[in-house]
Write a protein that holds these residues in place. Structure first.
Motif, PDB file in Angstrom:
ATOM      1  N   ILE A 127       0.842  -1.200   0.000  1.00 37.23           N
ATOM      2  CA  ILE A 127       0.000   0.000   0.000  1.00 37.23           C
ATOM      3  C   ILE A 127       0.877   1.250   0.000  1.00 37.23           C
ATOM      4  O   ILE A 127       0.645   2.180  -0.779  1.00 37.23           O
ATOM      5  CB  ILE A 127      -0.963   0.001   1.205  1.00 37.23           C
ATOM      6  CG1 ILE A 127      -1.979  -1.153   1.097  1.00 37.23           C
ATOM      7  CG2 ILE A 127      -1.695   1.347   1.304  1.00 37.23           C
ATOM      8  CD1 ILE A 127      -2.830  -1.352   2.338  1.00 37.23           C
ATOM      9  N   GLU A 128       1.883   1.268   0.842  1.00 34.92           N
ATOM     10  CA  GLU A 128       2.760   2.442   0.935  1.00 34.92           C
ATOM     11  C   GLU A 128       3.441   2.766  -0.383  1.00 34.92           C
ATOM     12  O   GLU A 128       3.587   3.938  -0.730  1.00 34.92           O
ATOM     13  CB  GLU A 128       3.819   2.219   2.016  1.00 34.92           C
ATOM     14  CG  GLU A 128       3.273   2.265   3.416  1.00 34.92           C
ATOM     15  CD  GLU A 128       4.307   1.959   4.477  1.00 34.92           C
ATOM     16  OE1 GLU A 128       4.094   2.355   5.636  1.00 34.92           O
ATOM     17  OE2 GLU A 128       5.340   1.310   4.171  1.00 34.92           O
ATOM     18  N   ARG A 129       3.834   1.763  -1.131  1.00 42.32           N
ATOM     19  CA  ARG A 129       4.526   2.039  -2.403  1.00 42.32           C
ATOM     20  C   ARG A 129       3.558   2.134  -3.584  1.00 42.32           C
ATOM     21  O   ARG A 129       3.981   2.352  -4.724  1.00 42.32           O
ATOM     22  CB  ARG A 129       5.628   1.017  -2.662  1.00 42.32           C
ATOM     23  CG  ARG A 129       5.226  -0.378  -2.935  1.00 42.32           C
ATOM     24  CD  ARG A 129       6.427  -1.302  -3.218  1.00 42.32           C
ATOM     25  NE  ARG A 129       5.957  -2.628  -3.517  1.00 42.32           N
ATOM     26  CZ  ARG A 129       5.756  -3.584  -2.627  1.00 42.32           C
ATOM     27  NH1 ARG A 129       6.015  -3.360  -1.347  1.00 42.32           N
ATOM     28  NH2 ARG A 129       5.299  -4.769  -2.990  1.00 42.32           N
ATOM     29  N   GLY A 130       2.238   1.978  -3.316  1.00 43.44           N
ATOM     30  CA  GLY A 130       1.233   2.116  -4.366  1.00 43.44           C
ATOM     31  C   GLY A 130       1.154   0.939  -5.308  1.00 43.44           C
ATOM     32  O   GLY A 130       0.670   1.068  -6.431  1.00 43.44           O
ATOM     33  N   ASP A 131       1.596  -0.223  -4.866  1.00 42.15           N
ATOM     34  CA  ASP A 131       1.582  -1.430  -5.697  1.00 42.15           C
ATOM     35  C   ASP A 131       0.258  -2.172  -5.472  1.00 42.15           C
ATOM     36  O   ASP A 131       0.181  -3.139  -4.717  1.00 42.15           O
ATOM     37  CB  ASP A 131       2.772  -2.317  -5.343  1.00 42.15           C
ATOM     38  CG  ASP A 131       2.935  -3.482  -6.313  1.00 42.15           C
ATOM     39  OD1 ASP A 131       1.999  -3.761  -7.103  1.00 42.15           O
ATOM     40  OD2 ASP A 131       4.010  -4.118  -6.270  1.00 42.15           O
ATOM     41  N   ILE A 132      -0.774  -1.698  -6.150  1.00 45.74           N
ATOM     42  CA  ILE A 132      -2.127  -2.220  -5.941  1.00 45.74           C
ATOM     43  C   ILE A 132      -2.250  -3.656  -6.445  1.00 45.74           C
ATOM     44  O   ILE A 132      -2.999  -4.459  -5.881  1.00 45.74           O
ATOM     45  CB  ILE A 132      -3.167  -1.291  -6.604  1.00 45.74           C
ATOM     46  CG1 ILE A 132      -2.987   0.157  -6.120  1.00 45.74           C
ATOM     47  CG2 ILE A 132      -4.581  -1.780  -6.327  1.00 45.74           C
ATOM     48  CD1 ILE A 132      -2.894   0.352  -4.615  1.00 45.74           C
ATOM     49  N   ASP A 133      -1.505  -4.020  -7.469  1.00 43.69           N
ATOM     50  CA  ASP A 133      -1.518  -5.412  -7.938  1.00 43.69           C
ATOM     51  C   ASP A 133      -0.972  -6.347  -6.861  1.00 43.69           C
ATOM     52  O   ASP A 133      -1.487  -7.447  -6.672  1.00 43.69           O
ATOM     53  CB  ASP A 133      -0.702  -5.561  -9.226  1.00 43.69           C
ATOM     54  CG  ASP A 133      -1.352  -4.881 -10.412  1.00 43.69           C
ATOM     55  OD1 ASP A 133      -2.593  -4.686 -10.398  1.00 43.69           O
ATOM     56  OD2 ASP A 133      -0.628  -4.527 -11.354  1.00 43.69           O
ATOM     57  N   ALA A 134       0.054  -5.915  -6.146  1.00 44.71           N
ATOM     58  CA  ALA A 134       0.605  -6.734  -5.062  1.00 44.71           C
ATOM     59  C   ALA A 134      -0.402  -6.866  -3.919  1.00 44.71           C
ATOM     60  O   ALA A 134      -0.534  -7.940  -3.323  1.00 44.71           O
ATOM     61  CB  ALA A 134       1.909  -6.138  -4.549  1.00 44.71           C
ATOM     62  N   VAL A 135      -1.119  -5.782  -3.629  1.00 43.84           N
ATOM     63  CA  VAL A 135      -2.173  -5.852  -2.608  1.00 43.84           C
ATOM     64  C   VAL A 135      -3.219  -6.866  -3.038  1.00 43.84           C
ATOM     65  O   VAL A 135      -3.615  -7.738  -2.254  1.00 43.84           O
ATOM     66  CB  VAL A 135      -2.826  -4.471  -2.368  1.00 43.84           C
ATOM     67  CG1 VAL A 135      -4.027  -4.590  -1.432  1.00 43.84           C
ATOM     68  CG2 VAL A 135      -1.817  -3.482  -1.814  1.00 43.84           C
ATOM     69  N   ALA A 136      -3.682  -6.766  -4.263  1.00 44.45           N
ATOM     70  CA  ALA A 136      -4.724  -7.674  -4.771  1.00 44.45           C
ATOM     71  C   ALA A 136      -4.302  -9.128  -4.654  1.00 44.45           C
ATOM     72  O   ALA A 136      -5.117 -10.000  -4.326  1.00 44.45           O
ATOM     73  CB  ALA A 136      -5.060  -7.330  -6.223  1.00 44.45           C
ATOM     74  N   ALA A 137      -3.037  -9.407  -4.898  1.00 44.66           N
ATOM     75  CA  ALA A 137      -2.531 -10.781  -4.834  1.00 44.66           C
ATOM     76  C   ALA A 137      -2.540 -11.339  -3.409  1.00 44.66           C
ATOM     77  O   ALA A 137      -2.518 -12.558  -3.227  1.00 44.66           O
ATOM     78  CB  ALA A 137      -1.123 -10.845  -5.414  1.00 44.66           C
ATOM     79  N   LEU A 138      -2.601 -10.467  -2.427  1.00 39.74           N
ATOM     80  CA  LEU A 138      -2.611 -10.920  -1.032  1.00 39.74           C
ATOM     81  C   LEU A 138      -4.014 -11.201  -0.508  1.00 39.74           C
ATOM     82  O   LEU A 138      -4.175 -11.768   0.570  1.00 39.74           O
ATOM     83  CB  LEU A 138      -1.924  -9.876  -0.135  1.00 39.74           C
ATOM     84  CG  LEU A 138      -0.452  -9.639  -0.454  1.00 39.74           C
ATOM     85  CD1 LEU A 138       0.082  -8.471   0.368  1.00 39.74           C
ATOM     86  CD2 LEU A 138       0.363 -10.893  -0.206  1.00 39.74           C
ATOM     87  N   TYR A 139      -5.035 -10.800  -1.274  1.00 41.86           N
ATOM     88  CA  TYR A 139      -6.424 -11.027  -0.875  1.00 41.86           C
ATOM     89  C   TYR A 139      -6.930 -12.381  -1.386  1.00 41.86           C
ATOM     90  O   TYR A 139      -6.606 -12.783  -2.509  1.00 41.86           O
ATOM     91  CB  TYR A 139      -7.341  -9.965  -1.481  1.00 41.86           C
ATOM     92  CG  TYR A 139      -7.315  -8.610  -0.826  1.00 41.86           C
ATOM     93  CD1 TYR A 139      -7.319  -8.461   0.546  1.00 41.86           C
ATOM     94  CD2 TYR A 139      -7.345  -7.464  -1.607  1.00 41.86           C
ATOM     95  CE1 TYR A 139      -7.332  -7.205   1.128  1.00 41.86           C
ATOM     96  CE2 TYR A 139      -7.356  -6.205  -1.034  1.00 41.86           C
ATOM     97  CZ  TYR A 139      -7.357  -6.083   0.339  1.00 41.86           C
ATOM     98  OH  TYR A 139      -7.373  -4.847   0.907  1.00 41.86           O
TER      99      TYR A 139
END
Length: 126
Positions: free
Chosen positions: A17-29
């Motif tokens: 989230i801090e670095r704005g990597d929304i694809d990485a966030v999505a992969a954790l859900y």
């Protein structure tokens, strides 16, 4: 998952989230994960949550979390933190919050429950 693994997952989540990597966030859900907020009592699907996170990334500078307390209990991580950022107008955003991450047996985020006071969001409305 062990406590160490759960904390590592949380670290990865907040760093993305801090670095704005929304694809990485999505992969954790988990695909059917939900994000609940005390402010609206709504179980938000991840698709909507990712839109909010992308907006944050696009409109806030220096976004970071200051973690003040963490506790791991079974399949959950409880975290108290302060979200800090600078708005496009240069105002400081300071949002104290508490949340719970519920972790699935597959090691992904199945649910988030977030507690905050919307009065702290006033700088976004200026």
């Amino acid at each position: 998952m062990t406590s160490t693994e759960i904390e590592a997952l949380a670290d990865e989540f907040f760093a993305a989230i801090e670095r704005g990597d929304i694809d990485a966030v999505a992969a954790l859900y988990e695909p059917d994960a939900t994000i609940w907020h005390n402010t609206d009592q709504y179980d938000q699907p991840t698709s909507e949550n990712l839109v909010v996170l992308r907006w944050m990334s696009d409109h806030l500078r220096d976004l970071h979390y200051e973690v003040t307390r963490r506790t791991v209990a079974a399949d959950s991580l409880f975290q108290q933190h302060v979200l800090r950022a600078t708005t496009e107008r240069g105002d400081d955003l300071v949002v104290p919050a508490i949340l719970r991450l519920e972790i699935s047996s597959a090691g992904r985020i199945a649910r988030i429950e977030e507690y905050l006071d919307t009065a702290h969001l006033t700088p976004l409305q200026r």
